[in-house]
Design a protein around this motif. Sequence first.
Motif, mmCIF file in Angstrom:
data_model
loop_
_atom_site.group_PDB
_atom_site.id
_atom_site.type_symbol
_atom_site.label_atom_id
_atom_site.label_comp_id
_atom_site.label_asym_id
_atom_site.label_seq_id
_atom_site.Cartn_x
_atom_site.Cartn_y
_atom_site.Cartn_z
ATOM 1 N N ALA A 5 0.112 -37.266 -3.628
ATOM 2 C CA ALA A 5 -1.234 -36.928 -3.927
ATOM 3 C C ALA A 5 -1.464 -35.508 -3.487
ATOM 4 C CB ALA A 5 -2.396 -37.926 -3.522
ATOM 5 N N TRP A 6 -1.259 -35.297 -1.999
ATOM 6 C CA TRP A 6 -1.349 -34.015 -1.421
ATOM 7 C C TRP A 6 -0.569 -32.847 -2.167
ATOM 8 C CZ3 TRP A 6 -5.398 -32.552 1.197
ATOM 9 C CH2 TRP A 6 -6.114 -33.594 2.001
ATOM 10 N N LEU A 7 0.649 -33.252 -2.689
ATOM 11 C CA LEU A 7 1.309 -32.280 -3.422
ATOM 12 C C LEU A 7 0.999 -31.957 -4.956
ATOM 13 C CD1 LEU A 7 5.050 -33.289 -2.257
ATOM 14 C CD2 LEU A 7 3.832 -31.399 -1.462
ATOM 15 N N VAL A 8 0.546 -33.039 -5.465
ATOM 16 C CA VAL A 8 0.051 -33.110 -6.759
ATOM 17 C C VAL A 8 -1.320 -31.961 -7.080
ATOM 18 C CG1 VAL A 8 -1.132 -34.386 -8.636
ATOM 19 C CG2 VAL A 8 0.998 -35.096 -7.490
#
Length: 52
Positions: A5-8
């Motif tokens: 999620a932190w990458l998306v």
Amino acid sequence: MAALAWLVIPVVAAVLAALWGGWAARNRTTGDGASLAGYARFREAMERSGGH
């Protein structure tokens, strides 16, 4: 899953920024043609009246 999620989130933000930038830089046409024609008619009328 939290790491994904932190990458998306930045990827989605970059895509949205690219879309907004493309929309903001779109080629917009201006209505100069009609205003220039009106100015030309104004000048012709002033020349016919003798400028007085």
